[in-house]
Design an enzyme around this catalytic site. Sequence first.
Site, mmCIF file in Angstrom:
data_model
loop_
_atom_site.group_PDB
_atom_site.id
_atom_site.type_symbol
_atom_site.label_atom_id
_atom_site.label_comp_id
_atom_site.label_asym_id
_atom_site.label_seq_id
_atom_site.Cartn_x
_atom_site.Cartn_y
_atom_site.Cartn_z
ATOM 1 C CG HIS A 15 30.112 43.077 41.370
ATOM 2 N ND1 HIS A 15 28.852 42.633 41.645
ATOM 3 C CD2 HIS A 15 30.114 44.402 41.686
ATOM 4 C CE1 HIS A 15 28.106 43.628 42.093
ATOM 5 N NE2 HIS A 15 28.850 44.719 42.135
HETATM 6 C C1 UD1 Z 1 30.836 49.410 40.534
HETATM 7 C C2 UD1 Z 1 30.203 49.983 41.795
HETATM 8 C C3 UD1 Z 1 29.364 48.910 42.461
HETATM 9 C C4 UD1 Z 1 28.387 48.289 41.492
HETATM 10 C C5 UD1 Z 1 29.135 47.777 40.285
HETATM 11 C C6 UD1 Z 1 28.219 47.160 39.254
HETATM 12 C C7 UD1 Z 1 31.499 51.705 42.947
HETATM 13 C C8 UD1 Z 1 32.324 51.988 44.136
HETATM 14 N N1 UD1 Z 1 31.204 50.414 42.735
HETATM 15 O O1 UD1 Z 1 31.731 48.388 40.932
HETATM 16 O O2 UD1 Z 1 28.644 49.500 43.531
HETATM 17 O O3 UD1 Z 1 27.701 47.248 42.141
HETATM 18 O O4 UD1 Z 1 29.837 48.870 39.684
HETATM 19 O O5 UD1 Z 1 28.958 46.592 38.205
HETATM 20 O O6 UD1 Z 1 31.124 52.610 42.246
HETATM 21 N N2 UD1 Z 1 35.945 47.311 34.514
HETATM 22 C C9 UD1 Z 1 35.962 46.889 33.220
HETATM 23 N N3 UD1 Z 1 35.078 47.477 32.334
HETATM 24 C C10 UD1 Z 1 34.224 48.466 32.686
HETATM 25 C C11 UD1 Z 1 34.241 48.903 34.012
HETATM 26 C C12 UD1 Z 1 35.098 48.325 34.921
HETATM 27 O O7 UD1 Z 1 36.716 45.995 32.846
HETATM 28 O O8 UD1 Z 1 33.461 48.931 31.827
HETATM 29 C C13 UD1 Z 1 36.862 46.664 35.479
HETATM 30 C C14 UD1 Z 1 38.145 47.418 35.639
HETATM 31 O O9 UD1 Z 1 39.156 46.508 35.869
HETATM 32 C C15 UD1 Z 1 37.908 48.203 36.920
HETATM 33 C C16 UD1 Z 1 37.041 47.245 37.722
HETATM 34 O O10 UD1 Z 1 36.242 46.590 36.755
HETATM 35 O O11 UD1 Z 1 39.073 48.559 37.563
HETATM 36 C C17 UD1 Z 1 36.166 47.909 38.747
HETATM 37 O O12 UD1 Z 1 35.343 48.890 38.129
HETATM 38 P P1 UD1 Z 1 34.671 50.047 39.026
HETATM 39 O O13 UD1 Z 1 33.757 50.882 38.217
HETATM 40 O O14 UD1 Z 1 35.719 50.758 39.799
HETATM 41 O O15 UD1 Z 1 33.861 49.240 40.112
HETATM 42 P P2 UD1 Z 1 32.912 47.950 39.976
HETATM 43 O O16 UD1 Z 1 33.612 46.817 40.632
HETATM 44 O O17 UD1 Z 1 32.434 47.781 38.571
#
Ligand code: UD1
Length: 361
Positions: free
Chosen positions: A208
């Site tokens: 991820h």
């Molecule tokens: C975040 C953390 C990362 C951690 C990871 C675990 C930061 C900078 N990154 O990354 O350190 O290892 O979580 O999972 O805080 N999304 C969904 N559903 C959700 C949440 C997110 O579909 O419930 C999708 C969305 O498209 C979103 C993308 O995932 O834009 C990224 O989500 P985000 O929370 O920004 O970062 P992660 O990649 O999950």
Amino acid sequence: MSATRSRLIHIVGARPNFMKAAPVVAAAQALGSDPVLVHTGQHYDRQLSEVFFEQLGLPEPDINLGVGSGSHATQTAALLTALEATMLDLQPKAVVVYGDVNSTLAAVLVASKLLIPLAHVEAGLRSFDRTMPEEVNRVVTDALADLLLITSPEAADHLAAEGVAAERIRAVGNPMIDTLLRFRDRLDSTPIRTQHNIGDRFGVVTLHRPANVDHPDRARAIVDAMAVVAAELPLVIPLHPRGRAVLGAAGLFDHPGLLVIDPLGYTDFMSLVADSSLVLTDSGGIQEETSILGVPCLTVRPNTERPITVTMGTNRLVEPEDIAVAAHDALARAWVPAEIPLWDGHAGVRIAEILAERYGA
Ligand code: UD1
């Protein structure tokens, strides 16, 4: 909720926070304190959030800020605005943050400006790679937190090199490993393997990180290498939503040995990992969990903020072109669980005692 001047607030937001906070919150409650749990809503899908609260026995959050997703600036700005209002309302005695996600960073900025004392659980980890958003979050968090609770011995050296006074640092062990040890004897992959028709021998993959899943060329190199491994060992991939589009375009869904499934809750995921022959990941926490379980782990990254898993555990850093040979080598060796100082199942209690001693909550 009214002002909570005598209480501590624990702030969580994303999946890796939940298994770290659970033992600390439980230990604080056992000591008779009444922690406030704030969920920022950075993660909101049931499989990335709610299911962890249910399985880990975390209390329902007192408040969910529902900030959701966005670019770093958009998400962090929403977190700052929501957390400032919350902290002004709650007036907590201190704030406790976990790990290195954007929710952690935002909570630290807000608490610092409001002059609220702040403790950071999992302080001092460094990849020394500022292209990782989490590394920026770690450095800023540790500069501003006044109590730095470290999980791994080298963290003390990193903090000392950044000028942190020794009295701000306490070695507490690893609360995420508390959670793993609590569940370890109950982990059984049979139900989830039956559900997905997975045999006895398999590997588990999680990807991820933006560096791997946001770049089509690198994503394709990783998928191609996974297809080679899958000829020897079927691979199960509980896929984080972030990677679906680019990894899909790179052919992730096109190989018979690659089984892509939805993200799993804590117990199903750890059961699969515990019973697997090999893990391929770019996660931080999974490097630690596989070391304690004695499962070989190939980490698709050029560096790690958790080097103890390489020197004392089962972890090895690989580039995409190394994956096939490294997997073959890992499968040919016997691996034993690592024993790492203070990763003993009691970190949550130590942290809760230090918080009570320091803040009297
Ligand atoms: C975040 C953390 C990362 C951690 C990871 C675990 C930061 C900078 N990154 O990354 O350190 O290892 O979580 O999972 O805080 N999304 C969904 N559903 C959700 C949440 C997110 O579909 O419930 C999708 C969305 O498209 C979103 C993308 O995932 O834009 C990224 O989500 P985000 O929370 O920004 O970062 P992660 O990649 O999950």
